[in-house]
Design a protein around this motif. Structure first.
Motif, mmCIF file in Angstrom:
data_model
loop_
_atom_site.group_PDB
_atom_site.id
_atom_site.type_symbol
_atom_site.label_atom_id
_atom_site.label_comp_id
_atom_site.label_asym_id
_atom_site.label_seq_id
_atom_site.Cartn_x
_atom_site.Cartn_y
_atom_site.Cartn_z
ATOM 1 N N GLU A 172 -7.159 32.928 -40.153
ATOM 2 C CA GLU A 172 -7.263 33.109 -41.611
ATOM 3 C C GLU A 172 -6.590 34.412 -42.049
ATOM 4 O O GLU A 172 -5.881 34.438 -43.069
ATOM 5 C CB GLU A 172 -8.737 33.120 -42.034
ATOM 6 C CG GLU A 172 -9.409 31.748 -41.942
ATOM 7 C CD GLU A 172 -10.915 31.829 -42.059
ATOM 8 O OE1 GLU A 172 -11.451 32.955 -42.247
ATOM 9 O OE2 GLU A 172 -11.571 30.772 -41.964
ATOM 10 N N ASN A 173 -6.788 35.488 -41.279
ATOM 11 C CA ASN A 173 -6.179 36.775 -41.627
ATOM 12 C C ASN A 173 -4.658 36.716 -41.560
ATOM 13 O O ASN A 173 -3.966 37.221 -42.449
ATOM 14 C CB ASN A 173 -6.690 37.873 -40.683
ATOM 15 C CG ASN A 173 -8.136 38.219 -40.885
ATOM 16 O OD1 ASN A 173 -8.736 37.839 -41.899
ATOM 17 N ND2 ASN A 173 -8.733 38.915 -39.937
ATOM 18 N N ILE A 174 -4.137 36.118 -40.484
ATOM 19 C CA ILE A 174 -2.686 36.036 -40.326
ATOM 20 C C ILE A 174 -2.080 35.156 -41.415
ATOM 21 O O ILE A 174 -1.051 35.505 -42.019
ATOM 22 C CB ILE A 174 -2.313 35.493 -38.931
ATOM 23 C CG1 ILE A 174 -2.890 36.383 -37.821
ATOM 24 C CG2 ILE A 174 -0.797 35.376 -38.786
ATOM 25 C CD1 ILE A 174 -2.467 37.824 -37.887
ATOM 26 N N ALA A 175 -2.715 34.010 -41.682
ATOM 27 C CA ALA A 175 -2.210 33.106 -42.715
ATOM 28 C C ALA A 175 -2.248 33.760 -44.092
ATOM 29 O O ALA A 175 -1.303 33.632 -44.878
ATOM 30 C CB ALA A 175 -3.021 31.811 -42.713
ATOM 31 N N ALA A 176 -3.328 34.487 -44.389
ATOM 32 C CA ALA A 176 -3.434 35.147 -45.692
ATOM 33 C C ALA A 176 -2.371 36.224 -45.846
ATOM 34 O O ALA A 176 -1.779 36.375 -46.921
ATOM 35 C CB ALA A 176 -4.831 35.749 -45.859
ATOM 36 N N ASP A 177 -2.098 36.963 -44.770
ATOM 37 C CA ASP A 177 -1.074 38.003 -44.842
ATOM 38 C C ASP A 177 0.311 37.384 -45.044
ATOM 39 O O ASP A 177 1.107 37.865 -45.859
ATOM 40 C CB ASP A 177 -1.087 38.835 -43.558
ATOM 41 C CG ASP A 177 -0.127 40.001 -43.620
ATOM 42 O OD1 ASP A 177 -0.500 41.044 -44.185
ATOM 43 O OD2 ASP A 177 1.011 39.878 -43.113
#
Length: 215
Positions: free
Chosen positions: A134-139
């Motif tokens: 989720e963090n990588i996709a959001a970034d």
């Protein structure tokens, strides 16, 4: 005046010591999981690698699983910071993506254990795995939204941006699986033919216009 000042500094000093101890445990856990896997990452091994007393572990984490669930997201934040620094100053969207791609491989060279930590997390630290993705996709989504604000990606609809994020993430994952890891656990830089093929795909797609195909 000195007594209140001293009282104010004590919590700050304790917080600093706690942050250093947690950082040491994260660093030790990354080494231990990289070598022994999540299943072999006991509290005893982690604290020994961190040169800390085993009993002190529970001062900073309520359980072994709590640390393992935070490990991958923590490394992911480190990776994002490394990539952001690499992208700074890039001239256009293709240059930005090339820098992101190369920086990802550079990060793997700095953190050779990352691949094992990532892929075992899905089974041994699923909460941390989901947070990391989720963090990588959001970034990545924020990066592409900024690109759209600059006028790039005009041929992608709003609904296509999220699928594009995961397509680009998948490219990193599978190309690193094939090209990054050498026998003995060493990590290699990406071969130039991989980078050039990736950039051609981004620029021209699989079916370029006739003018591009002839040039």
């Amino acid at each position: 005046m000195s007594a209140p000042s001293a009282r104010r500094s004590r919590p700050s000093a304790r917080r600093e010591r706690s942050e250093k101890a947690r950082a040491a445990l994260f660093e030790a856990a990354a080494r231990v999981v990289g070598r022994h896997g999540y299943a072999g990452a006991s509290v005893a091994r982690i604290t020994a690698a961190a040169r800390m007393a085993q009993g002190s572990f529970y001062t900073y984490f309520p359980s072994r699983q709590a640390l393992l669930d935070e490990l991958l997201p923590k490394l992911g934040e480190e990776m994002l910071a490394h990539i952001a620094a690499a992208v700074s100053g890039a001239g256009d969207e293709i240059a930005r993506e090339e820098r992101r791609f190369r920086a990802f491989f550079e990060f793997l060279q700095r953190r050779p254990a990352f691949f094992r930590i990532l892929h075992e997390a899905e089974f041994f630290a699923p909460r941390g795995f989901r947070r990391h993705i989720e963090n990588i996709a959001a970034d990545y989504r924020r990066a592409l939204d900024r690109a759209r604000a600059r006028g790039a990606l005009a041929h992608f609809t709003e609904a296509e941006v999220e699928p594009l994020v995961f397509l680009l993430m998948a490219a990193r994952s599978y190309t690193s699986m094939r090209y990054a890891y050498a026998p003995g656990g060493k990590v290699r830089p990406p071969p130039e033919e991989l980078v050039s093929a990736y950039l051609k795909l981004l620029r021209q797609g699989l079916d370029p216009p006739a003018a591009s195909a002839e040039s």
